[in-house]
Design a protein around this motif. Structure first.
Motif, PDB file in Angstrom:
ATOM      1  N   PRO A 104       3.936 -18.643  -5.104  1.00  0.00           N
ATOM      2  CA  PRO A 104       2.615 -18.172  -5.521  1.00  0.00           C
ATOM      3  C   PRO A 104       1.685 -19.312  -5.889  1.00  0.00           C
ATOM      4  CG  PRO A 104       4.233 -17.834  -7.244  1.00  0.00           C
ATOM      5  CD  PRO A 104       4.983 -18.306  -6.032  1.00  0.00           C
ATOM      6  N   ALA A 105       0.402 -19.064  -5.648  1.00  0.00           N
ATOM      7  CA  ALA A 105      -0.593 -20.062  -6.007  1.00  0.00           C
ATOM      8  C   ALA A 105      -0.792 -20.083  -7.505  1.00  0.00           C
ATOM      9  CB  ALA A 105      -1.926 -19.733  -5.307  1.00  0.00           C
ATOM     10  N   PRO A 106      -1.273 -21.199  -8.076  1.00  0.00           N
ATOM     11  CA  PRO A 106      -1.510 -21.247  -9.526  1.00  0.00           C
ATOM     12  C   PRO A 106      -2.473 -20.157  -9.951  1.00  0.00           C
ATOM     13  CG  PRO A 106      -1.635 -23.437  -8.554  1.00  0.00           C
ATOM     14  CD  PRO A 106      -1.549 -22.471  -7.414  1.00  0.00           C
ATOM     15  N   GLY A 107      -2.136 -19.485 -11.036  1.00  0.00           N
ATOM     16  CA  GLY A 107      -2.981 -18.425 -11.554  1.00  0.00           C
ATOM     17  C   GLY A 107      -2.725 -17.072 -10.962  1.00  0.00           C
ATOM     18  N   VAL A 108      -1.838 -16.973  -9.962  1.00  0.00           N
ATOM     19  CA  VAL A 108      -1.551 -15.700  -9.334  1.00  0.00           C
ATOM     20  C   VAL A 108      -0.399 -15.041 -10.062  1.00  0.00           C
ATOM     21  CG1 VAL A 108      -0.840 -14.547  -7.234  1.00  0.00           C
ATOM     22  CG2 VAL A 108      -2.364 -16.502  -7.108  1.00  0.00           C
ATOM     23  N   SER A 109      -0.614 -13.808 -10.512  1.00  0.00           N
ATOM     24  CA  SER A 109       0.425 -13.093 -11.268  1.00  0.00           C
ATOM     25  C   SER A 109       1.385 -12.431 -10.308  1.00  0.00           C
ATOM     26  CB  SER A 109      -0.218 -12.048 -12.166  1.00  0.00           C
ATOM     27  OG  SER A 109       0.759 -11.259 -12.768  1.00  0.00           O
ATOM     28  N   VAL A 110       2.510 -13.041 -10.095  1.00  0.00           N
ATOM     29  CA  VAL A 110       3.536 -12.462  -9.235  1.00  0.00           C
ATOM     30  C   VAL A 110       4.869 -12.490  -9.939  1.00  0.00           C
ATOM     31  CG1 VAL A 110       2.428 -12.943  -7.038  1.00  0.00           C
ATOM     32  CG2 VAL A 110       3.802 -14.708  -8.105  1.00  0.00           C
ATOM     33  N   SER A 111       4.863 -12.307 -11.245  1.00  0.00           N
ATOM     34  CA  SER A 111       6.111 -12.324 -11.994  1.00  0.00           C
ATOM     35  C   SER A 111       7.017 -11.226 -11.491  1.00  0.00           C
ATOM     36  CB  SER A 111       5.828 -12.125 -13.478  1.00  0.00           C
ATOM     37  OG  SER A 111       5.171 -10.902 -13.682  1.00  0.00           O
ATOM     38  N   ARG A 113      -2.429 -11.735   0.817  1.00  0.00           N
ATOM     39  CA  ARG A 113      -1.032 -11.306   0.956  1.00  0.00           C
ATOM     40  C   ARG A 113      -0.253 -11.538  -0.337  1.00  0.00           C
ATOM     41  NH1 ARG A 113      -0.902  -7.631   4.867  1.00  0.00           N
ATOM     42  NH2 ARG A 113      -0.975  -8.471   6.990  1.00  0.00           N
ATOM     43  N   ARG A 114      -0.561 -12.627  -1.037  1.00  0.00           N
ATOM     44  CA  ARG A 114       0.141 -12.890  -2.295  1.00  0.00           C
ATOM     45  C   ARG A 114      -0.164 -11.812  -3.329  1.00  0.00           C
ATOM     46  NH1 ARG A 114      -0.951 -19.396  -2.648  1.00  0.00           N
ATOM     47  NH2 ARG A 114       0.979 -20.094  -1.632  1.00  0.00           N
ATOM     48  N   PHE A 115      -1.427 -11.456  -3.457  1.00  0.00           N
ATOM     49  CA  PHE A 115      -1.777 -10.422  -4.425  1.00  0.00           C
ATOM     50  C   PHE A 115      -1.209  -9.067  -3.997  1.00  0.00           C
ATOM     51  CE2 PHE A 115      -5.367 -13.312  -5.728  1.00  0.00           C
ATOM     52  CZ  PHE A 115      -4.913 -13.486  -7.029  1.00  0.00           C
ATOM     53  N   GLN A 116      -1.193  -8.802  -2.707  1.00  0.00           N
ATOM     54  CA  GLN A 116      -0.593  -7.554  -2.240  1.00  0.00           C
ATOM     55  C   GLN A 116       0.907  -7.529  -2.538  1.00  0.00           C
ATOM     56  OE1 GLN A 116      -1.792  -7.615   1.881  1.00  0.00           O
ATOM     57  NE2 GLN A 116      -3.636  -6.393   1.501  1.00  0.00           N
ATOM     58  N   ARG A 160      -0.938  -3.292 -13.700  1.00  0.00           N
ATOM     59  CA  ARG A 160      -0.865  -4.617 -13.094  1.00  0.00           C
ATOM     60  C   ARG A 160      -0.997  -4.527 -11.568  1.00  0.00           C
ATOM     61  NH1 ARG A 160       3.684  -6.256 -15.722  1.00  0.00           N
ATOM     62  NH2 ARG A 160       4.975  -6.267 -13.878  1.00  0.00           N
ATOM     63  N   ALA A 161      -0.423  -3.481 -10.986  1.00  0.00           N
ATOM     64  CA  ALA A 161      -0.500  -3.311  -9.531  1.00  0.00           C
ATOM     65  C   ALA A 161      -1.948  -3.125  -9.084  1.00  0.00           C
ATOM     66  CB  ALA A 161       0.352  -2.124  -9.097  1.00  0.00           C
ATOM     67  N   MET A 162      -2.706  -2.309  -9.798  1.00  0.00           N
ATOM     68  CA  MET A 162      -4.101  -2.088  -9.414  1.00  0.00           C
ATOM     69  C   MET A 162      -4.944  -3.338  -9.638  1.00  0.00           C
ATOM     70  SD  MET A 162      -5.224   1.820 -10.205  1.00  0.00           S
ATOM     71  CE  MET A 162      -6.584   1.575  -9.068  1.00  0.00           C
ATOM     72  N   GLN A 163      -4.649  -4.095 -10.672  1.00  0.00           N
ATOM     73  CA  GLN A 163      -5.360  -5.357 -10.887  1.00  0.00           C
ATOM     74  C   GLN A 163      -5.116  -6.316  -9.725  1.00  0.00           C
ATOM     75  OE1 GLN A 163      -3.686  -6.394 -14.664  1.00  0.00           O
ATOM     76  NE2 GLN A 163      -5.256  -5.337 -15.861  1.00  0.00           N
ATOM     77  N   ILE A 181     -11.497   0.372  -6.172  1.00  0.00           N
ATOM     78  CA  ILE A 181     -10.280   0.014  -6.899  1.00  0.00           C
ATOM     79  C   ILE A 181     -10.592  -0.236  -8.371  1.00  0.00           C
ATOM     80  CG2 ILE A 181      -8.460  -1.731  -7.119  1.00  0.00           C
ATOM     81  CD1 ILE A 181      -8.583  -2.082  -4.092  1.00  0.00           C
ATOM     82  N   GLU A 182     -11.718  -0.902  -8.643  1.00  0.00           N
ATOM     83  CA  GLU A 182     -12.091  -1.163 -10.035  1.00  0.00           C
ATOM     84  C   GLU A 182     -12.369   0.141 -10.781  1.00  0.00           C
ATOM     85  OE1 GLU A 182     -15.364  -3.748  -9.451  1.00  0.00           O
ATOM     86  OE2 GLU A 182     -14.141  -5.573  -9.280  1.00  0.00           O
ATOM     87  N   ALA A 183     -12.993   1.109 -10.097  1.00  0.00           N
ATOM     88  CA  ALA A 183     -13.210   2.413 -10.733  1.00  0.00           C
ATOM     89  C   ALA A 183     -11.876   3.118 -10.975  1.00  0.00           C
ATOM     90  CB  ALA A 183     -14.127   3.276  -9.864  1.00  0.00           C
ATOM     91  N   GLY A 184     -10.979   3.027  -9.996  1.00  0.00           N
ATOM     92  CA  GLY A 184      -9.652   3.603 -10.173  1.00  0.00           C
ATOM     93  C   GLY A 184      -8.882   2.927 -11.295  1.00  0.00           C
ATOM     94  N   LEU A 185      -9.119   1.627 -11.465  1.00  0.00           N
ATOM     95  CA  LEU A 185      -8.473   0.888 -12.545  1.00  0.00           C
ATOM     96  C   LEU A 185      -8.931   1.410 -13.904  1.00  0.00           C
ATOM     97  CD1 LEU A 185      -6.567  -1.499 -13.129  1.00  0.00           C
ATOM     98  CD2 LEU A 185      -8.554  -3.002 -13.044  1.00  0.00           C
ATOM     99  N   GLU A 186     -10.216   1.657 -14.034  1.00  0.00           N
ATOM    100  CA  GLU A 186     -10.721   2.207 -15.293  1.00  0.00           C
ATOM    101  C   GLU A 186     -10.186   3.619 -15.532  1.00  0.00           C
ATOM    102  OE1 GLU A 186     -12.414   2.624 -18.871  1.00  0.00           O
ATOM    103  OE2 GLU A 186     -12.189   0.772 -17.699  1.00  0.00           O
TER     104      GLU A 186
END
Length: 518
Positions: free
Chosen positions: A48-55, A208-211, A346-349, A419-424
């Motif tokens: 993963p790239a720096p700052g990408v949340s893929v824990s 692809r990383r975020f997906q 986290r998935a929607m983010q 997606i942002e509306a769905g996140l809220e």
């Protein structure tokens, strides 16, 4: 870059052509050897790239799936190794162990894990477009050689070779056609290297990383839901066991009352009606006991299914008991925990971030793409072949595509807004879920306190009624009413304990805390 041999030769040139075919085969082998590292590298999962949340992605990608040993095929001539028992027969099963078994064996979670692995592989696919591309080709044609001169044509499928110049082996001014066929050979390699494109390919990797991160979070959500299901099924078995004990005790007490009524009736101290009233109550208690035992069998099947062991139907005893503790948690910290660790949030983010990377991809089409190319070609109708090579840069720029790029960028932005509306909306639903689960949990504790008080009172009521009946101060209706109240309150107390356990598990699911114990 391309390499090739193209031309014609007569069927009499067997020996030179044999040498040329060997040369082409040598080139093909070299091409495959050079391409092998690319195949291996493409199979690797990108970091993963720096700052990408893929824990949680990388362990899931590299961990082999849990395999049932019964599926492993033994070598020929050797017996297959016996599959280890997830639960040894007659062993004690705790809730924590049941959850561990479900996480390891349940096909729903195995399916989610493989989906996560596939998403990780797509990261590697995206990264492959950043590296060098090496291709090889070889060609053999047996064809006529009637030249077409300067004739131009468009061959979209690449099925018709271009026969330039004039007919071979014909004198000047001779334009006759021939149906004789000749040998034509081609062999070659080509290479290209992406240099720069203002974000399309790197944006594709980021997308692809975020997906992949979103898919991994979805897997954790499946795990969270499965943990709650196992907990609920486990508590249902405990509740059924406790209800069996309640109704077994009820049957025993009513049988004692029946015996007492029969003795008093034979002595003429009580009417025969008492015998039939108590006998009916015995049968009603037996009916409740049949239902309780069936509920236990259903709950056991449900727990086996939740652990992914429906086919094996293991034999075990539950080690835990239904109990309760005072509630010390407060609602605000629970909401904070849910917003911090809920996998679906986290998935929607990550999906929103992936859509942002897709916007970068599309916007890159406003600017050019630069590639380096190189090639070597060997062409001829025999040996020696004609050798050529080329090196250069290829710059492509979609100057105008009827606003395709503009509309692609707009589409991706609208999708990100959705997606942002769905996140809220998800945040609102999480607040509702946590709040409701917490209120239910609090109410279940109060329900236990009321059930305890009712059970204690009905126990005294039954004791007094039995004494009054024995001394002849009460009739059978008063005794059986007291017995019925006691049995009902005993069962209600078991239900209250079950409700408390399930509501507590629901709070842990709503906040995501259940994942911390796995």
């Amino acid at each position: 870059m391309h390499i090739g041999t193209h031309g014609h030769a007569s069927a009499l040139e067997d020996y030179p052509m044999l040498k040329f075919r060997l040369f082409a085969a040598f080139i093909a082998v070299a091409i495959m050897g050079a391409a092998a590292p690319n195949f291996a590298r493409a199979a690797q999962i990108a970091q993963p790239a720096p700052g990408v949340s893929v824990s949680g992605i990388i362990p899931a990608l590299h961990a082999p799936p849990a395999l049932d040993a019964a599926r492993v095929i033994a070598p020929a001539g050797q017996p297959a190794a016996a599959a280890p028992e997830p639960i040894p027969p007659g062993s004690e099963l705790t809730l924590a162990h049941a959850v561990q078994i479900a996480v390891k064996y349940h096909p729903r979670l195995l399916e989610a894990a493989e989906t996560t692995n596939a998403a990780g592989a797509r990261v590697g696919e995206a990264r492959s477009y950043l590296g060098p591309q090496l291709y090889g080709a070889s060609d053999y044609l047996r064809s006529t050689e009637n030249g077409i001169g300067n004739t131009s044509f468009y061959d979209p499928l690449g099925m018709f070779p271009r026969m330039t110049g004039r007919n071979h082996n014909l004198g000047f001014g001779d334009f006759s056609q021939s149906w004789n066929t000749q040998n034509n050979y081609l062999g070659g390699v080509s290479a290209s290297q992406f240099l720069f494109d203002f974000g399309r390919r790197h944006g594709f990797v980021t997308q692809r990383r975020f997906q992949a991160a979103a898919t991994a979070a979805t897997q954790k959500m499946v795990e969270l839901q499965l943990i709650f299901e196992v907990s609920q099924r486990y508590f249902a078995v405990l509740q059924a066991q406790q209800l069996i004990r309640v109704y077994e005790k009820a049957v025993e007490q009513r049988q004692y009352h029946l015996h007492e009524a029969q003795v008093k009736a034979r002595a003429g101290l009580r009417p025969q009606l008492d015998v039939y009233v108590t006998k009916a109550e015995v049968e009603r208690a037996q009916l409740h006991l049949v239902d309780a035992r069936n509920d236990f069998a259903d709950a056991k099947v449900g727990l086996d299914n939740a652990m992914g062991l429906s086919e094996s139907e293991p034999s075990y005893n539950l080690a835990d008991v239904l109990t309760y503790n005072p509630i010390k948690q407060q609602l605000p910290p629970l909401l904070h925990t849910a917003f911090a660790i809920r996998p679906d949030l986290r998935a929607m983010q990550d999906e929103a971030l992936a859509m942002g990377a897709k916007i970068t991809e599309y916007k890159s089409d406003y600017l050019p793409t630069v590639n380096a190319v190189a090639g070597y070609a060997a062409m001829g109708t025999g040996t020696p072949a004609a050798n050529n090579f080329n090196v250069g840069l290829v710059i492509t720029w979609p100057i105008f595509n009827s606003f395709l790029t503009t509309n692609q960028v707009a589409e991706a932005r609208y999708q990100r807004h959705a997606i942002e509306a769905g996140l809220e909306d998800l945040r609102q639903r999480i607040i509702l879920q946590v709040h409701t689960a917490f209120l239910n949990w609090q109410a279940s504790l109060e329900r236990i306190e009321r059930a305890q008080e009712a059970l204690a009172a009905s126990r005294v009521e039954l004791s007094l009624a039995e004494k009054r009946y024995e001394s002849g101060l009460a009739n059978i209706v008063e005794l059986e009413d007291a017995q019925r109240h006691y049995t009902y309150d005993d069962a209600a107390y078991a239900d209250a304990l079950y409700t408390y356990a399930v509501d507590k598990a629901a709070v842990e699911e709503a906040t995501g805390e259940a994942l911390s114990g796995v």
